[in-house]
Design an enzyme around this catalytic site. Sequence first.
Site, short mmCIF file in Angstrom:
data_model
loop_
_atom_site.label_atom_id
_atom_site.label_comp_id
_atom_site.label_asym_id
_atom_site.label_seq_id
_atom_site.Cartn_x
_atom_site.Cartn_y
_atom_site.Cartn_z
N GLY A 49 35.99 43.55 55.81
CA GLY A 49 36.14 42.40 56.69
C GLY A 49 36.04 42.70 58.18
O GLY A 49 36.27 41.81 59.01
N GLU A 103 30.66 40.99 43.21
CA GLU A 103 31.49 39.88 43.70
C GLU A 103 30.76 38.55 43.64
O GLU A 103 29.61 38.46 44.07
CB GLU A 103 31.92 40.15 45.14
CG GLU A 103 32.80 41.37 45.31
CD GLU A 103 33.15 41.62 46.77
OE1 GLU A 103 33.44 40.65 47.51
OE2 GLU A 103 33.13 42.79 47.18
N ARG A 160 46.23 49.82 54.06
CA ARG A 160 46.71 49.75 52.68
C ARG A 160 47.29 51.11 52.30
O ARG A 160 46.61 52.13 52.35
CB ARG A 160 45.56 49.38 51.76
CG ARG A 160 45.97 49.12 50.33
CD ARG A 160 44.89 48.36 49.58
NE ARG A 160 43.65 49.09 49.55
CZ ARG A 160 42.43 48.54 49.53
NH1 ARG A 160 42.29 47.24 49.56
NH2 ARG A 160 41.36 49.28 49.50
N GLU A 188 28.31 39.92 46.95
CA GLU A 188 27.92 41.28 47.29
C GLU A 188 28.30 42.21 46.17
O GLU A 188 28.88 41.79 45.17
CB GLU A 188 28.53 41.71 48.62
CG GLU A 188 30.04 41.72 48.64
CD GLU A 188 30.62 42.63 49.72
OE1 GLU A 188 29.87 43.20 50.52
OE2 GLU A 188 31.85 42.78 49.73
N THR A 221 39.67 45.58 44.40
CA THR A 221 40.35 44.56 43.58
C THR A 221 40.50 45.01 42.12
O THR A 221 41.33 44.49 41.39
CB THR A 221 39.57 43.23 43.60
OG1 THR A 221 38.28 43.44 43.02
CG2 THR A 221 39.39 42.69 45.01
#
Length: 379
Positions: free
Chosen positions: A150, A256, A352, A268, A276
């Site tokens: 992102g 995706e 993360r 994509e 995920t």
Amino acid sequence: MKKILLLGSGELGKEFVISAKRLGCHVVACDSYAGAPAMQVADESCVFSMLDEAALRAAIHQHQPDLIVPEIEAIRTEVLLEVEQEGFEVIPSARAANLTMNRDRIRDVAVGLGVRTAKFSYAESAQDLLTQAQAIGFPVVIKPVMSSSGKGQSVARSASEIQASWDYACQGMRGDRQKVIVEEFIHFEFEITLLTIRQRNGKTLFCDPIGHVQERGDYQYSWQPQAMKLDYLKAAQEMAEKVTSDLGGAGLFGVEFFVTRDEVIFSELSPRPHDTGMVTLISQNLSEFDLHARAVLGLPIPLIESTEGASAVVLATQDGTNPSYSGVADAMSEPGIDVRIFGKPSTRPYRRMAVALAKGSNALARARAAAQKIRVISA
Ligand SMILES: Nc1ncnc2c1ncn2[C@@H]1O[C@H](COP(=O)(O)OP(=O)(O)OP(=O)(O)O)[C@@H](O)[C@H]1O
Ligand SMILES: [Mg+2]
């Protein structure tokens, strides 16, 4: 014993190394900083920037791996194309790594194959962006062609927001091309990752669809299975098979899609395990990392079994080093909950750091509740 050179050593690489080590491989984990998650479980490690052409070539020639396994997008993929010609094997293929490094290349491949995508165009200046956005119709999503997670991505709702979107994209851009993709905003009902496995011997396999929610372009939680109409699932599988067979090679891909009321739209693809897909660490008999390892080693995958599961990320809130974690015992005190702490040596806001996993009924709420109990404490 196969020797694997792993390019990128984050949390996904770490789980892949564990899967490959269980099958007796020797793994050299590479990344731009020492002590990266996958390095902690690999046989050897190597620190250099994957975007440094000479260093990447030198590492490949020094280690003479049987398999080169990319874990990230930001790799000088021209070197992979070159060493593949010399006889090194790149997973799934140097072409796949090269085409997916930039959004425009893989998007053009998908369109060439007749796969349904959002309306899109490219722009190389703010003025150009405005023209393209007006042609597509607001709101539009703007992303640098070279970026991930992102970075540099924004939504422009009107012409007055275009300059800000262009400036933001330029800040988040990686590499040397000032180019963005501008896309029709899709009002999807949900989005999925379809883990797709190309085997050396055997047909292409699919995991149950994984639903996920993204914030700031990064996934926050995911669950499996995402319920969807059978004909939509078939459509997604057909598109995934088309694109992955064009890219070729063996391995697991994260494909995706956006699912609207009326259709399934390709977004994509990653030619490697997907963030995920960490839910499969708890929801499947073979995780996406086990499946990737089996596929790249040419081992059979006779059965993929799954139960209801979910994952939820644990993010850092500030800059720091040597983090510790509170609330882990509390999170793990519930049955059917597991936690993975990645062991990253430093923190920054939104980085993360760990993931909470849950299986069984109500898995999503339980995974999110577990993640919320865990706090990252930075020194
Ligand atoms: N055209 C679109 N319409 C609506 N939402 C979109 C669109 N494109 C992207 N998004 C949202 O932004 C998220 C991130 O976009 P995308 O997957 O293209 O970027 P990314 O930087 O490659 O992310 P990652 O590396 O985390 O997969 C998507 O999962 C989706 O939630
Ligand atoms: Mg994505």
